[in-house]
Motif scaffolding. Structure first.
Motif, PDB file in Angstrom:
ATOM      1  N   UNK A  73       0.812  -1.206   0.000  1.00 31.81           N
ATOM      2  CA  UNK A  73       0.000   0.000   0.000  1.00 31.81           C
ATOM      3  C   UNK A  73       0.847   1.258   0.000  1.00 31.81           C
ATOM      4  N   UNK A  74       1.932   1.229   0.771  1.00 33.43           N
ATOM      5  CA  UNK A  74       2.826   2.392   0.821  1.00 33.43           C
ATOM      6  C   UNK A  74       3.496   2.626  -0.530  1.00 33.43           C
ATOM      7  N   UNK A  75       3.941   1.552  -1.145  1.00 30.92           N
ATOM      8  CA  UNK A  75       4.622   1.684  -2.434  1.00 30.92           C
ATOM      9  C   UNK A  75       3.671   2.184  -3.515  1.00 30.92           C
ATOM     10  N   UNK A  76       2.435   1.719  -3.485  1.00 29.78           N
ATOM     11  CA  UNK A  76       1.459   2.162  -4.482  1.00 29.78           C
ATOM     12  C   UNK A  76       1.112   3.639  -4.309  1.00 29.78           C
ATOM     13  N   UNK A  84       3.532   6.957  -0.209  1.00 28.60           N
ATOM     14  CA  UNK A  84       3.340   7.681   1.045  1.00 28.60           C
ATOM     15  C   UNK A  84       3.374   6.709   2.215  1.00 28.60           C
ATOM     16  N   UNK A  85       3.509   7.251   3.414  1.00 29.27           N
ATOM     17  CA  UNK A  85       3.513   6.422   4.612  1.00 29.27           C
ATOM     18  C   UNK A  85       2.882   7.192   5.761  1.00 29.27           C
ATOM     19  N   UNK A  86       2.565   6.471   6.827  1.00 27.75           N
ATOM     20  CA  UNK A  86       1.854   7.032   7.966  1.00 27.75           C
ATOM     21  C   UNK A  86       2.764   7.088   9.184  1.00 27.75           C
ATOM     22  N   UNK A  87       2.755   8.221   9.875  1.00 30.41           N
ATOM     23  CA  UNK A  87       3.461   8.310  11.147  1.00 30.41           C
ATOM     24  C   UNK A  87       2.443   8.616  12.241  1.00 30.41           C
ATOM     25  N   UNK A  92      -2.026  11.514  13.777  1.00 30.22           N
ATOM     26  CA  UNK A  92      -1.310  10.823  12.706  1.00 30.22           C
ATOM     27  C   UNK A  92      -1.031  11.808  11.576  1.00 30.22           C
ATOM     28  N   UNK A  93      -0.091  11.447  10.717  1.00 28.94           N
ATOM     29  CA  UNK A  93       0.177  12.273   9.541  1.00 28.94           C
ATOM     30  C   UNK A  93       0.539  11.377   8.371  1.00 28.94           C
ATOM     31  N   UNK A  94       0.094  11.762   7.203  1.00 28.90           N
ATOM     32  CA  UNK A  94       0.463  11.073   5.964  1.00 28.90           C
ATOM     33  C   UNK A  94       1.567  11.878   5.297  1.00 28.90           C
ATOM     34  N   UNK A  95       2.695  11.220   5.054  1.00 24.18           N
ATOM     35  CA  UNK A  95       3.863  11.879   4.472  1.00 24.18           C
ATOM     36  C   UNK A  95       4.238  11.232   3.151  1.00 24.18           C
ATOM     37  N   UNK A  96       4.816  12.016   2.272  1.00 23.01           N
ATOM     38  CA  UNK A  96       5.359  11.476   1.037  1.00 23.01           C
ATOM     39  C   UNK A  96       6.671  10.761   1.350  1.00 23.01           C
ATOM     40  N   UNK A  97       6.918   9.641   0.693  1.00 21.48           N
ATOM     41  CA  UNK A  97       8.160   8.902   0.903  1.00 21.48           C
ATOM     42  C   UNK A  97       9.369   9.766   0.539  1.00 21.48           C
TER      43      UNK A  97
END
Length: 254
Positions: A23-26, A29-32, A91-96
């Motif tokens: 999911x992150x690769x697609x 982005x990732x969640x912190x 939480x935050x969604x960040x770009x890889x």
């Protein structure tokens, strides 16, 4: 502030996908999770696309986040997004992160060969940050950088130094071409005590898999393979502990 209360909301489904590597690769982005990590992201100008706050924690968050897109969610959604026992509900969604510049070869580098435990990887990256390393390379077989346990163990250090992912052989070739020594780790008669190595500003340290150690192919390509003398009766050291000892011991300036 936008509000989402249903766990069946499409945005919630997309956030939950970020809990998996696929999911992150697609999404790229990732969640912190948590105030400290989000503060580190903001401090280091990371690309935050969404800030998610649980409605039952909102009043306890006495922080004015400079993030344009803030979303209030139900406690149930927050519970589904959290991967900690005592969630702070933010939480935050960040770009890889993709390192844009060439590696800094004026400082030491840490190479990880098939290191699979997320706690170990996160701890070693955090220690490399503390020891002033110029970057870390996650070789094939190593745990995903954006695994939630890796993220928590790094405590924001991935915002401070570049983390590369790829074929370690290419990095070995680069070290050879630039005449920078590469130190492996191995317990055998041919290895040298790390105490005999002169501190330096430029070198690469390679740490191997928790159970099998560094691969035979890479052991043959190192400048020198090192061991840490053990005084007590323990057979070996945890890979992250060993890496910490070596990073500080080998780096000039400590």
């Amino acid at each position: 502030m936008e509000t989402i209360l249903s766990t069946k909301n499409e945005r919630v489904k997309n956030w939950k996908k970020l809990q998996t590597k696929k999911g992150r690769e697609q999404a790229g982005a990732y969640l912190i999770e948590g105030i400290h990590l989000i503060d580190e992201a903001i401090k280091n100008q990371a690309s935050i696309s969404e800030l998610i706050i649980s409605e039952d924690k909102q009043l306890n968050l006495d922080i004015d986040y400079p993030v344009e897109k803030q979303i209030l969610v139900s406690a149930e959604i927050s519970k589904q997004l959290s991967e900690t026992e005592t969630s702070q509900g933010v939480f935050a969604v960040l770009q890889m992160l993709v390192p844009e510049n060439d590696p800094d070869l004026t400082r030491p580098l840490l190479f990880l060969d098939n290191v699979q435990d997320p706690g170990n990887v996160g701890t070693m990256i955090r220690t490399a940050d503390a020891a002033g390393f110029g970057g870390v390379v996650l070789g094939k077989g190593s745990v995903d950088l954006y695994n939630s346990k890796v993220i928590r163990s790094m405590q924001g250090s991935h915002f401070h130094l570049p983390i590369y992912q790829g074929d370690l052989q290419e990095w070995f070739d680069l070290m050879k071409a630039t005449k920078i020594p590469v130190y492996g780790t191995e317990l055998n008669e041919a290895a040298a005590s790390y105490l005999t190595i002169t501190r330096a500003k430029q070198f690469a340290l390679v740490m191997g898999n928790e159970g099998n150690g560094l691969s035979e192919d890479f052991l043959k390509q190192t400048t020198k393979n090192l061991y840490i003398p053990i005084v007590g009766q323990a057979e070996s050291l945890n890979v992250a502990v060993a890496a910490g000892i070596l990073m500080f011991a080998l780096t000039e300036g400590y």
